[in-house]
Design an enzyme around this catalytic site. Structure first.
Site, PDB file in Angstrom:
ATOM      1  N   TRP A 129       0.774  -1.334  -0.116  1.00 25.93           N
ATOM      2  CA  TRP A 129      -0.303   0.058   0.203  1.00 25.93           C
ATOM      3  C   TRP A 129       1.049   1.091   0.048  1.00 25.93           C
ATOM      4  O   TRP A 129       1.923   1.083   0.442  1.00 25.93           O
ATOM      5  CB  TRP A 129      -0.964   0.251   1.004  1.00 25.93           C
ATOM      6  CG  TRP A 129      -2.348  -0.694   0.962  1.00 25.93           C
ATOM      7  CD1 TRP A 129      -2.357  -1.636   0.631  1.00 25.93           C
ATOM      8  CD2 TRP A 129      -3.406   0.086   1.265  1.00 25.93           C
ATOM      9  NE1 TRP A 129      -4.276  -2.244   0.875  1.00 25.93           N
ATOM     10  CE2 TRP A 129      -4.841  -0.551   0.725  1.00 25.93           C
ATOM     11  CE3 TRP A 129      -4.149   1.908   1.236  1.00 25.93           C
ATOM     12  CZ2 TRP A 129      -5.764   0.009   1.060  1.00 25.93           C
ATOM     13  CZ3 TRP A 129      -5.403   2.119   0.781  1.00 25.93           C
ATOM     14  CH2 TRP A 129      -6.235   1.309   0.949  1.00 25.93           C
ATOM     15  N   HIS A 152     -10.687   2.424  10.134  1.00 28.40           N
ATOM     16  CA  HIS A 152      -9.504   1.691   9.353  1.00 28.40           C
ATOM     17  C   HIS A 152      -8.401   2.578   9.454  1.00 28.40           C
ATOM     18  O   HIS A 152      -7.112   1.425  10.245  1.00 28.40           O
ATOM     19  CB  HIS A 152      -9.320   1.473   7.549  1.00 28.40           C
ATOM     20  CG  HIS A 152      -9.917   0.567   6.968  1.00 28.40           C
ATOM     21  ND1 HIS A 152     -11.205   0.560   6.019  1.00 28.40           N
ATOM     22  CD2 HIS A 152      -9.071  -0.606   7.408  1.00 28.40           C
ATOM     23  CE1 HIS A 152     -10.851  -0.581   5.647  1.00 28.40           C
ATOM     24  NE2 HIS A 152      -9.719  -1.896   6.301  1.00 28.40           N
TER      25      HIS A 152
HETATM   26  C1  DLZ Z   1      -7.718  -0.653   3.706  1.00 31.17           C
HETATM   27  C2  DLZ Z   1      -6.210  -0.774   3.830  1.00 31.17           C
HETATM   28  C3  DLZ Z   1      -6.335   1.168   3.973  1.00 31.17           C
HETATM   29  C4  DLZ Z   1      -7.560   1.367   4.286  1.00 31.17           C
HETATM   30  N1  DLZ Z   1      -5.498   1.880   4.196  1.00 31.17           N
HETATM   31  C5  DLZ Z   1      -4.008   1.120   4.281  1.00 31.17           C
HETATM   32  C6  DLZ Z   1      -3.392   2.418   4.133  1.00 31.17           C
HETATM   33  O1  DLZ Z   1      -2.959   3.908   4.783  1.00 31.17           O
HETATM   34  N2  DLZ Z   1      -1.908   2.046   4.197  1.00 31.17           N
HETATM   35  C7  DLZ Z   1      -1.681   0.291   4.240  1.00 31.17           C
HETATM   36  O2  DLZ Z   1      -0.288  -0.616   4.554  1.00 31.17           O
HETATM   37  N3  DLZ Z   1      -2.998  -0.438   4.088  1.00 31.17           N
HETATM   38  C8  DLZ Z   1      -4.291   0.118   4.410  1.00 31.17           C
HETATM   39  N4  DLZ Z   1      -4.336  -0.685   3.520  1.00 31.17           N
HETATM   40  C9  DLZ Z   1      -4.968  -2.460   3.833  1.00 31.17           C
HETATM   41  C10 DLZ Z   1      -4.378  -3.248   4.769  1.00 31.17           C
HETATM   42  O3  DLZ Z   1      -3.368  -3.053   5.696  1.00 31.17           O
HETATM   43  C11 DLZ Z   1      -4.550  -4.555   4.989  1.00 31.17           C
HETATM   44  O4  DLZ Z   1      -3.745  -5.063   3.990  1.00 31.17           O
HETATM   45  C12 DLZ Z   1      -6.639  -5.371   4.650  1.00 31.17           C
HETATM   46  O5  DLZ Z   1      -7.115  -4.452   5.497  1.00 31.17           O
HETATM   47  C13 DLZ Z   1      -6.387  -6.620   4.272  1.00 31.17           C
HETATM   48  O6  DLZ Z   1      -5.474  -7.650   5.875  1.00 31.17           O
END
Ligand code: DLZ
Length: 177
Positions: free
Chosen positions: A31, A97
């Protein structure tokens, strides 16, 4: 609250032990790749700057920051590592989240570190917006990946200190900081 004008990327480098005998794992979240790739680059370069060999760095990617704990656990189970560096970027959004992910990863990494008796480093940016994240990923507030790598080396060194002391070696004789 985010740290105020603090860039530890350049901090007390002379106090960092030599990393030539250490093995490190790096887990990077996919992400916000623009940020996490820069953190990874900074961490990798820093480990090498302190003489860690490329073949002693085990780097994997996980989908998001939430998965960093599981990724670090897999690495610790499969390789003999001195520390694991976890890199991610969670940006505050409209939803809850943010808090769930940040709390889960902070608690997960702490627990893993205690259970495995290995340093597991929290290199996760938790910012209000992308601008703040960019400042900490090679911008005016340094690169937090560098900071995470320095922390990992210091913690690996600390563990060796205790082991050597336990075995009765003189740290001064071995020139260990
Ligand atoms: C779902 C999600 C969201 C909304 N935002 C981020 C973020 O800003 N940074 C990040 O590393 N991951 C985010 N995720 C994904 C979650 O970390 C995770 O991969 C999912 O909820 C699946 O378990």
């Amino acid at each position: 609250m985010v740290s105020k004008n603090k860039d530890l990327s350049q901090s007390d480098k002379p106090q960092v032990p030599d990393a030539s005998a250490f093995c490190f794992g790096i887990v990077t979240a996919e992400w916000n790749p623009q940020i996490t790739n820069t953190l990874l680059e900074g961490a990798g370069q820093t480990l090498k700057q302190f003489n860690c060999k490329q073949e002693n760095i085990y780097s994997i990617r996980v989908p998001g920051s939430y998965e960093l704990t599981a990724g670090a656990h897999f690495l610790l189970q499969n390789y003999k590592l001195d520390a694991v560096i976890c890199l991610g970027c969670v940006i505050q959004g409209e939803t809850r989240h943010f808090e769930f992910i940040c709390n889960a990863v902070a608690n997960g990494l702490t627990e893993l570190s205690i259970k495995s008796a290995k340093p597991v480093i929290f290199g996760v940016l938790t910012t209000d917006n992308m601008e703040q994240a960019l400042e900490r990923a090679g911008g005016k507030r340094g690169n937090k990946g560098v900071e995470a790598a320095v922390t990992a080396i210091k913690m690996a060194g600390l563990k060796i200190r205790f082991l050597l002391q336990k075995w009765g070696f003189s740290l001064a004789f071995l020139n260990i900081v």
